[in-house]
Design a protein around this motif. Structure first.
Motif, mmCIF file in Angstrom:
data_model
loop_
_atom_site.group_PDB
_atom_site.id
_atom_site.type_symbol
_atom_site.label_atom_id
_atom_site.label_comp_id
_atom_site.label_asym_id
_atom_site.label_seq_id
_atom_site.Cartn_x
_atom_site.Cartn_y
_atom_site.Cartn_z
ATOM 1 N N ASP A 93 -6.564 86.614 28.038
ATOM 2 C CA ASP A 93 -5.918 84.903 27.812
ATOM 3 C C ASP A 93 -6.682 85.085 26.079
ATOM 4 O O ASP A 93 -6.901 84.000 25.052
ATOM 5 N N GLY A 136 4.762 87.260 23.300
ATOM 6 C CA GLY A 136 3.740 88.297 22.934
ATOM 7 C C GLY A 136 2.507 88.241 23.255
ATOM 8 O O GLY A 136 1.950 88.137 23.766
ATOM 9 N N GLY A 175 -5.946 85.749 22.773
ATOM 10 C CA GLY A 175 -4.910 85.160 22.089
ATOM 11 C C GLY A 175 -3.293 85.910 22.681
ATOM 12 O O GLY A 175 -2.287 85.534 21.017
ATOM 13 N N PHE A 176 -2.930 86.410 23.422
ATOM 14 C CA PHE A 176 -1.975 86.814 24.110
ATOM 15 C C PHE A 176 -1.379 86.197 24.742
ATOM 16 O O PHE A 176 -1.464 84.979 25.503
ATOM 17 N N GLY A 177 -0.141 85.638 24.533
ATOM 18 C CA GLY A 177 0.792 84.918 25.342
ATOM 19 C C GLY A 177 0.784 85.042 26.457
ATOM 20 O O GLY A 177 0.048 85.827 27.632
ATOM 21 N N GLY A 178 1.236 83.867 27.427
ATOM 22 C CA GLY A 178 1.588 84.373 29.550
ATOM 23 C C GLY A 178 2.875 84.834 29.003
ATOM 24 O O GLY A 178 3.628 84.682 28.778
#
Lengths: 210, 247
Positions: free
Chosen positions: B207, B172, B210-213
Motif C-alpha cells: 500500500d 494497478g 502506491g499500488f492499488g487494491g
C-alpha cells in the motif's frame, strides 16, 4: 466490500422470496406487506423492526459504496498514465463492469423506492395497497418501466456473479477446486435471483397477475 | 517479415513521452520479440538516433527483467510466456504492434520501456524472507514437508517478479506478486515463525508503495508468464484475516 455485500445479498434473496407471494394472490401479497410491519411486535412497536432493517441496509450500502470509492480512487492513483492500446478484457466481463454496474444499480434503487415504496412515480399512490402499486406500475401500457426493471435486474445479476465469488475469495477461499465451485455457485445464485426478480414484473406486464 | 512497431519513447523519468512508429523490415519469423527490437536498434544507431531502451537479461524466460506491454497485453499475446520467449511468428506480416512500458505509479518510467521496479524490492524487504539461523546448512530432508504443500509452494515460488500482474491489473495492484511470495514462504515449516507479521508488513509495504487494491478481477493471472494461480490471493486474504485477529 465482502462483508457489506454479503448483507446486501442476503437481503436481496429475502426480498425476492417475498415478491413471489404475489403469485399466491393479491390479498396474500398485501397481507405479507403488512406482516413486514408487524414483524417484531409486540417486543418492538409497530414497524420498528422494518425501520431497523432499513437503517441496517442503508449502513451496508453506505459502507459498500465507501469501500468501492476508496478502491476506485486508489486504482486511479495507481495508474496515472493510461495505456495507449488497451484491448478487450482478459478476465471476466462481470468483474470489469463492477463500478459502472454499481452506479446503475444505485440509480435503479432510487427509482425503485420512489416507484413501489413511496408511489411517487407510480400511477397508484403511496397510500394504495402494495399489490396495486405492483399491478398498476407494471401495466402493459408502462412496458418501458418493465424494460427498465429488466435491464437493472440483469445488471444486478452481473454484479453478483463477480461479487459473490469475489466475496468468497476475500474471505479466504484458496483452492483451485474451490474456486471453480465458488464461481459456479455465484453464477447459479445470480441466475436464480434474476429469474425470481424478473418473474413478477414480466408476469404483470403480460397479464398473468391481475 | 515486414512490420511496423509503435514504441513509447521517453528520454528520462521527468520527460514527457509519446508513441513513435518505426518500420522494421526483413525480420525472421524465428526471431524473438527482443531480437526484433535489437535489429531495430541497430538501424536506429546507424541512423544516429537514440536506440530504444528496454530491460532484458537472461532471455530464457526465468529472470523477469523483460517488461513490455505488447498490443495492450503484458508480455504479449502468448500465454504463460515472457516477452523474451515470444517469437515473431506469433505475428503476421504487415502487423502494426504497439509496445508500451508497464504502467503503474509504483513503477515510474526511467527511460522508454524501462521502469523502476524497486517497489517490489520494498515489498520483499518488508517480510519476503525467513530469518535463517547461522551455522552449517541443515540437511535438506531434516524437516519433512507434505508433498502437496511442497508442490504448491514451488508453484508460488516460480514467480519471477516481472511485474506483469501489476501492468495488467485494472487497479494497478501487486496482489498476485505479494500473494505468491507469502504463499511460497507460508507453506513451508521454515516460514511459520514470521507468517503473521509477514502478511501484515508486506501488505502495508504494498500500500505504501502506491499500488492499488485488489478486486479479484483476475487479469493478473491471465498474463502471468509463470501462471501463478489467482487462488493464492485467497491464501493471502486468509493469512491476513488470521494475522489481524490474533493481534
Amino acid at each position: 466490500m465482502a462483508a457489506s455485500g454479503t448483507l446486501l445479498v442476503l437481503f436481496l434473496f429475502a426480498h425476492a422470496a417475498g415478491n413471489l407471494k404475489i403469485f399466491v394472490g393479491l390479498p396474500d401479497f398485501d397481507h405479507y406487506a403488512e406482516w413486514l410491519r408487524e414483524l417484531g411486535t409486540p417486543l418492538l412497536p409497530h414497524a420498528w423492526f422494518l425501520w431497523i432493517q432499513r437503517f441496517g441496509l442503508l449502513a451496508a450500502i453506505g459502507l459498500h459504496i465507501w469501500a468501492a470509492t476508496v478502491l476506485t480512487i486508489r486504482a486511479k492513483k495507481a495508474r496515472p498514465v493510461k495505456y495507449a492500446h488497451r484491448p478487450k478484457v482478459q478476465g471476466s466481463y462481470a468483474a470489469r463492469t463492477m463500478r459502472w454496474g454499481g452506479v446503475i444499480i444505485v440509480l435503479f434503487v432510487i427509482w425503485h423506492i420512489l416507484d413501489l415504496t413511496l408511489g411517487v412515480v407510480n400511477p397508484a399512490t403511496g397510500d394504495s395497497d402494495a399489490s396495486q402499486r405492483v399491478v398498476q406500475g407494471f401495466d402493459p401500457e408502462r412496458w418501458y418501466v418493465t424494460l427498465f426493471y429488466v435491464l437493472a435486474v440483469v445488471a444486478v445479476g452481473f454484479h453478483l456473479r463477480h461479487g459473490i465469488w469475489s466475496a468468497v475469495r476475500t474471505m479466504g477461499q484458496q483452492t483451485t477446486k474451490g474456486e471453480r465451485r465458488a464461481k459456479a455457485i455465484a453464477l447459479v445464485l445470480s441466475v436464480v435471483l434474476v429469474a425470481m426478480y424478473l418473474s413478477v414484473p414480466i408476469a404483470v406486464t403480460f397479464g398473468l397477475v391481475k | 517479415m515486414d512490420i511496423k512497431v509503435r514504441v513509447w519513447r521517453q528520454s528520462g523519468p521527468s520527460a514527457g513521452g509519446k508513441m513513435v512508429a518505426y518500420d522494421v523490415k526483413g525480420i525472421s519469423p524465428d526471431a524473438s520479440f527482443l531480437e526484433m527490437i535489437d535489429v531495430l536498434n541497430e538501424t536506429l544507431i546507424l541512423d544516429g538516433d537514440d536506440p530504444i531502451a528496454f530491460d532484458h537479461d537472461c532471455r530464457e524466460g526465468i529472470c523477469g527483467a523483460c517488461s513490455m506491454v505488447i498490443n495492450g497485453v503484458a508480455h504479449g499475446p502468448e500465454k504463460a510466456t515472457t516477452t523474451c520467449q515470444l517469437h515473431m511468428r506469433k505475428f503476421k506480416d504487415g502487423d502494426v504492434i504497439d509496445v508500451e512500458p508497464w504502467r503503474a505509479a509504483a513503477f515510474p518510467v526511467i527511460k522508454d520501456l524501462i521502469v523502476d521496479r524497486s517497489a517490489f524490492d520494498q515489498i520483499i524487504q518488508a517480510g519476503g524472507y525467513i530469518s535463517a539461523p547461522t551455522g552449517t546448512a541443515p540437511d535438506a530432508h531434516a524437516t519433512p514437508v507434505p508433498k502437496k504443500d511442497a508442490d504448491l509452494a514451488f508453484e508460488a515460488a516460480t514467480c519471477i517478479g516481472c511485474g506483469a500482474c501489476v501492468a495488467a491489473c485494472p487497479n494497478g495492484s501487486s496482489m498476485l506478486f505479494t500473494a505468491a511470495k507469502i504463499s511460497h514462504l507460508g507453506l513451508m515449516p521454515q516460514g511459520q515463525p514470521e507468517r503473521d507479521s509477514r502478511v501484515i508488513d508486506m501488505l502495508q509495504a504494498q500500500d505504501d508503495a502506491g499500488f492499488g487494491g485488489c478486486t479479484n478481477a483476475g487479469e493478473c493471472t491471465m498474463v502471468c508468464p509463470k501462471g501463478i494461480p489467482l487462488s493464492l490471493i485467497g491464501r493471502l486474504n486468509s493469512d491476513y484475516r488470521k494475522a489481524i485477529t490474533k493481534r
